[in-house]
Design a protein around this motif. Structure first.
Motif, short mmCIF file in Angstrom:
data_model
loop_
_atom_site.label_atom_id
_atom_site.label_comp_id
_atom_site.label_asym_id
_atom_site.label_seq_id
_atom_site.Cartn_x
_atom_site.Cartn_y
_atom_site.Cartn_z
N HIS A 186 0.80 -1.22 0.00
CA HIS A 186 0.00 0.00 0.00
C HIS A 186 0.84 1.28 0.00
O HIS A 186 0.38 2.32 -0.47
N TYR A 187 2.04 1.22 0.55
CA TYR A 187 2.92 2.40 0.59
C TYR A 187 4.12 2.24 -0.33
O TYR A 187 5.15 2.91 -0.15
N ASP A 188 3.99 1.41 -1.35
CA ASP A 188 5.12 1.21 -2.25
C ASP A 188 5.50 2.49 -3.00
O ASP A 188 6.63 2.62 -3.47
N LEU A 189 4.56 3.42 -3.15
CA LEU A 189 4.92 4.68 -3.81
C LEU A 189 5.99 5.42 -3.02
O LEU A 189 6.83 6.14 -3.61
N ILE A 190 5.99 5.26 -1.69
CA ILE A 190 7.02 5.90 -0.86
C ILE A 190 8.36 5.23 -1.10
O ILE A 190 9.39 5.89 -1.28
N SER A 191 8.36 3.90 -1.11
CA SER A 191 9.60 3.16 -1.37
C SER A 191 10.18 3.54 -2.72
O SER A 191 11.40 3.76 -2.85
N ALA A 192 9.32 3.63 -3.74
CA ALA A 192 9.79 3.94 -5.08
C ALA A 192 10.36 5.36 -5.15
O ALA A 192 11.40 5.60 -5.78
N ALA A 193 9.69 6.30 -4.49
CA ALA A 193 10.17 7.68 -4.50
C ALA A 193 11.52 7.81 -3.80
O ALA A 193 12.42 8.51 -4.28
N LEU A 194 11.68 7.12 -2.68
CA LEU A 194 12.95 7.15 -1.96
C LEU A 194 14.07 6.50 -2.76
O LEU A 194 15.19 7.01 -2.82
N ALA A 195 13.77 5.35 -3.37
CA ALA A 195 14.78 4.65 -4.17
C ALA A 195 15.24 5.52 -5.34
O ALA A 195 16.45 5.60 -5.64
N ASP A 196 14.30 6.19 -5.98
CA ASP A 196 14.65 7.06 -7.11
C ASP A 196 15.49 8.24 -6.64
O ASP A 196 16.52 8.57 -7.25
N ALA A 197 15.08 8.88 -5.54
CA ALA A 197 15.82 10.03 -5.04
C ALA A 197 17.22 9.64 -4.57
O ALA A 197 18.19 10.37 -4.80
N ALA A 198 17.34 8.49 -3.92
CA ALA A 198 18.65 8.04 -3.44
C ALA A 198 19.57 7.70 -4.61
O ALA A 198 20.77 8.00 -4.59
N THR A 199 19.01 7.09 -5.64
CA THR A 199 19.81 6.76 -6.83
C THR A 199 20.35 8.02 -7.47
O THR A 199 21.53 8.08 -7.88
N ARG A 200 19.52 9.04 -7.58
CA ARG A 200 19.98 10.31 -8.13
C ARG A 200 21.04 10.95 -7.24
O ARG A 200 22.02 11.52 -7.72
N ALA A 201 20.85 10.86 -5.94
CA ALA A 201 21.77 11.49 -5.01
C ALA A 201 23.15 10.86 -5.04
O ALA A 201 24.16 11.52 -4.79
N LEU A 202 23.21 9.56 -5.35
CA LEU A 202 24.48 8.83 -5.28
C LEU A 202 25.17 8.72 -6.63
O LEU A 202 26.10 7.94 -6.78
N GLY A 225 15.31 -1.17 2.96
CA GLY A 225 15.49 -2.33 2.08
C GLY A 225 15.22 -1.99 0.63
O GLY A 225 15.94 -2.44 -0.28
N ALA A 226 14.20 -1.18 0.38
CA ALA A 226 13.87 -0.79 -1.00
C ALA A 226 14.98 0.06 -1.61
O ALA A 226 15.33 -0.10 -2.79
N VAL A 227 15.54 0.97 -0.80
CA VAL A 227 16.63 1.81 -1.30
C VAL A 227 17.86 0.96 -1.60
O VAL A 227 18.51 1.12 -2.64
N LEU A 228 18.21 0.05 -0.71
CA LEU A 228 19.37 -0.80 -0.94
C LEU A 228 19.18 -1.70 -2.15
O LEU A 228 20.14 -1.98 -2.89
N ALA A 229 17.96 -2.15 -2.40
CA ALA A 229 17.69 -2.98 -3.57
C ALA A 229 17.98 -2.21 -4.86
O ALA A 229 18.35 -2.81 -5.88
N ALA A 230 17.80 -0.89 -4.81
CA ALA A 230 18.06 -0.06 -5.99
C ALA A 230 19.52 0.38 -6.09
O ALA A 230 19.92 0.93 -7.12
N LEU A 231 20.31 0.13 -5.04
CA LEU A 231 21.70 0.59 -4.99
C LEU A 231 22.60 -0.60 -4.68
O LEU A 231 22.96 -0.85 -3.53
N PRO A 232 23.01 -1.36 -5.68
CA PRO A 232 23.76 -2.59 -5.42
C PRO A 232 25.11 -2.40 -4.75
O PRO A 232 25.67 -3.34 -4.19
N ASP A 233 25.67 -1.18 -4.78
CA ASP A 233 26.97 -0.94 -4.15
C ASP A 233 26.87 -0.35 -2.75
O ASP A 233 27.89 -0.09 -2.11
N ALA A 234 25.64 -0.12 -2.28
CA ALA A 234 25.46 0.54 -0.98
C ALA A 234 25.23 -0.47 0.14
O ALA A 234 24.79 -1.61 -0.10
#
Length: 284
Positions: free
Chosen positions: A73-89, A110-119
């Protein structure tokens, strides 16, 4: 514990570095001055210096949150954070550390780390039931019991991305632990977040000045880079509505009998607006 995370941790008593020790089946982190911090069998380490003034979310609240988030239900938050973190790094060091201050179950980390394989990641929370789940949120995530209102058990400039989702904000400490080129990602409820349930169930309301207060509390240490509101419409069963109420701050303030009576009058499915604001900030 992943040595890349351990390298960034600091003793909450003296500020020295920490090393992992083992005696039989007991594991701990110990600093050169002899301060020792047990690693629980569930995988998190207790890095509190003394007792916390509060215990955080209860086991029932954490279980409700885990169930609700697992349903997506809150996956939009996970997706937004993963996208923002990817851009930031995009231009930050190899093996960056992502810290979630007030991590709860660790799902967003966990969602952010899944999008950032080196983090690698670290979940901080004061709730032991939450940390038992956060320690298993991702293979590259560690978890530590810490009060985010106090000094964080991290080295200066040790964090590339700091997540803060529906959690207390400690501006001076966030600034201290973030790399000068790091990024703070803050998620707060927008004014119409869950508005249908707030009215129908008499829940806690979002302060209409909350966005300004968040910016003001961090303004002395951070510059706002961007801000965006993410919205979705959910169709929830009454049981899911009850779970949603049970996982948030209204769980502390709502009489169970009164809530049950109001829930019985909620149409099914209940149409509920999710509206959250994601602020991207950089250290000054």
């Amino acid at each position: 514990m992943d040595p890349r995370v351990l390298d960034r941790l600091r003793c909450p008593v003296c500020g020295e570095s920490l090393a992992e020790t083992t005696a039989g089946t007991a594991r701990a982190l110990r600093c050169p001055r002899g301060h020792s911090f047990d690693i629980a069998r569930q995988g998190y380490v207790n890095l509190l210096a003394g007792r916390a003034p509060h215990v955080g979310d209860s086991a029932e609240m954490v279980a409700a949150r885990a169930d609700f988030l697992a349903a997506g239900h809150y996956d939009l938050i996970s997706a937004a954070l993963a996208d923002a973190a990817t851009r930031a790094l995009s231009d930050v060091e190899a093996y960056p550390v992502v810290v979630d201050a007030g991590a709860g179950t660790g799902r967003y980390l966990g969602a952010v780390l899944a999008a950032l394989p080196d983090a690698v990641g670290l979940a901080l929370d004061v709730s032991k039931p939450a940390l038992r789940r956060a320690a298993r949120a991702h293979p590259r995530a560690a978890a530590a019991l810490a009060d985010t209102w106090q000094r964080l058990p991290l080295a200066d400039a040790s964090t590339a991305v700091l997540l803060n989702v529906f959690a207390p904000r400690n501006g001076p400490e966030f600034h201290r632990v973030l790399d000068p080129a790091g990024t703070l990602l803050v998620v707060t409820p927008d004014t119409d977040h869950l508005t249908q349930l707030v009215d129908a169930l008499d829940l806690l309301r979002v302060d209409p000045d909350k966005a300004d207060r968040v910016t003001g509390s961090l303004g002395g240490h951070f510059t706002l880079v961007s801000s965006a509101v993410h919205r979705a419409e959910l169709a929830l069963s009454r049981a899911e509505v009850a779970t949603l109420v049970g996982m948030g701050p209204s769980a502390w303030h709502t009489d169970p009998d009164a809530l049950a009576a109001r829930l019985a009058a909620v149409p099914e499915p209940a149409r509920v607006t999710v509206a959250v604001r994601l602020d991207v900030l950089r250290p000054r």
